[in-house]
Write an enzyme that holds these catalytic residues in place. Structure first.
Site, PDB file in Angstrom:
ATOM      1  CB  THR A 161      -1.889   5.635  -7.801  1.00 16.77           C
ATOM      2  OG1 THR A 161      -2.993   6.524  -7.593  1.00 16.77           O
ATOM      3  CG2 THR A 161      -0.597   6.428  -7.739  1.00 16.77           C
ATOM      4  NE  ARG A 167     -10.863   2.091 -12.384  1.00 13.00           N
ATOM      5  CZ  ARG A 167      -9.840   2.575 -11.694  1.00 13.00           C
ATOM      6  NH1 ARG A 167      -9.964   3.753 -11.101  1.00 13.00           N
ATOM      7  NH2 ARG A 167      -8.713   1.889 -11.595  1.00 13.00           N
ATOM      8  CE  LYS A 209       3.606   0.442   4.242  1.00 10.87           C
ATOM      9  NZ  LYS A 209       3.905   1.886   4.060  1.00 10.87           N
ATOM     10  N   GLY A 252       4.180   6.579  -3.492  1.00 11.83           N
ATOM     11  CA  GLY A 252       4.284   7.372  -4.713  1.00 11.83           C
ATOM     12  C   GLY A 252       4.168   6.484  -5.930  1.00 11.83           C
TER      13      GLY A 252
END
Length: 402
Positions: A11, A44, A200, A298
């Site tokens: 991602t 991949r 974090k 995201g």
């Protein structure tokens, strides 16, 4: 032209390539020359992509190519990512990453290797995703001693808690909804047990206090035990439940660091932070409290932070950023035993037993149980009191107030 490589095409990795292509003109204008991805490392098959010819499976092509000056490590984990990062840095190539596990576990070692070989190791995306946190701490807030860092550091758990608060759905149903929307992994353990937030807060503590805070030594509690009854009780008390990562500096230079759910007062700036959004409050001794807010994850949000670090490394190729922290030998992490907090306790039993066991500031009945808010008490003291209370009835929940 600046030649770069991207290690990993998941991602974030695909997002890094997309951001570089999408904003090529802006990036070139900022750097004074173009930034081009020469290699994308992944096992991949991506030959169907328009840039399929850039894919390689042999890491040594990156390691040994003198044209490559900056590398994005977006593989994740501490296996190949750790080994490849060390070798890139040793070859004098700067590395930029979103890999919080690697930075929290091996950051001090990788920064030392980067310094030795005049390379950069940057990790803005590892804590806040697209939210600027690391660079403001290192630059804008550099004149401050940090008193406290406190925030919502994981979007998945914040989404789950928001669903429980706003829609009245159970933890299990909220988790399933998060997975359906792609906000939670198939195996959500790292998020819901607090490990992601723990890594974090460790990175932020490393930067704030100058020595390593080991995630394996930082106390960490997730949200799996939170029920709709707790959510309703919190609301009645004028609070909302949030998973908080927190680091607090003590007068002797040591610091508390931990992750746990808290009942946050609705007047707090952290209370209205909902859904997948994150928020971090940093208290400097000169600035006071400043708050950073936005999507903590995201594809493009995280990728933008990685690419910004790549640009920074390219721009400062002759004078690397001075980022470092110690190896943990200062032992700055302070046990939570002496940390004082107010507590929320939900108890199934006799009120007399509850009031005898706890330094209760208030006690009320709610949903067939008793709810107490205590005066400030140390963690060690509360653990003893809760253990004693558990012999008189059932302690259904116990959380700190913030």
């Amino acid at each position: 032209m600046i030649k770069a490589a991207v290690m990993g095409h998941g991602t974030v990795g695909s997002g890094v390539y997309e951001v570089i292509e999408m904003n090529a003109k802006k990036i070139a204008a900022s750097l004074g020359e173009a930034l081009e991805v020469k290699y994308v490392l992944d096992l991949r098959d991506f030959s169907h992509l328009p840039y399929g010819d850039k894919f390689i499976t042999d890491f040594t092509l990156i390691e040994n190519d003198p044209d490559i000056s900056v590398v994005a490590e977006v593989m994740g984990g501490v296996g190949a990512a750790y080994e490849f990062t060390k070798r890139c840095l040793a070859a004098g190539k700067s590395v930029c990453t979103s890999n919080k596990e690697l930075v929290a576990t091996h950051g001090e070692e990788l920064l030392a290797i980067a310094k030795e070989h005049n390379a950069g190791y940057m990790f803005e995306a590892s804590v806040g995703g697209g939210i600027p946190l690391i660079r403001p701490m290192l630059q804008c807030l550099a004149a401050n001693e940090f008193n406290q860092i406190c925030g919502i550091l994981n979007g998945t758990t914040n989404y789950i808690l928001t669903q429980m608060i706003e829609s009245g759905v159970s933890f299990e149903d909220a988790l399933a909804a998060a997975q359906a929307k792609g906000y939670a992994e198939k195996d959500p353990t790292a998020d819901i047990e607090g490990h992601d937030a723990c890594r974090k807060i460790c990175i932020l503590s490393d930067l704030a206090f100058g020595d390593k805070f080991d995630p394996d030594e930082v106390e960490c509690e997730g949200i799996t035990k939170i029920t709709l009854e707790d959510v309703a009780c919190a609301d009645k008390l004028g609070r909302v439940i949030k998973l908080i990562g927190r680091a607090v500096r003590c007068e002797d230079g040591t610091a508390y660091a931990y992750v746990a759910p808290h009942l946050v007062d609705k007047s707090s700036p952290l209370a209205p932070v909902e859904g997948v959004f994150n928020a971090v409050m940093i208290d400097g001794n000169a600035t006071g409290e400043v708050m950073f807010y936005g999507k903590g994850a995201g594809k493009l949000a995280t990728a933008s932070a990685v690419v910004a670090d790549m640009m920074d490394c390219a721009f400062h190729k002759d004078r690397r950023r001075q980022i470092f922290w110690g190896d943990g030998s200062k032992r700055l992490l302070r046990p939570l035993d002496t940390l004082e907090s107010q507590w929320y306790v939900r108890f199934d039993g006799a009120q007399a037993d509850l009031e005898a066991a706890l330094p209760a500031d208030s006690v009320s009945a709610f949903g067939g149980a008793l709810v107490a808010v205590t005066r400030k008490a140390s963690t060690a003291d509360m653990k003893k009191r809760l253990a004693a209370l558990g012999e008189k009835g059932k302690v259904l929940a116990a959380m700190r107030l913030l």
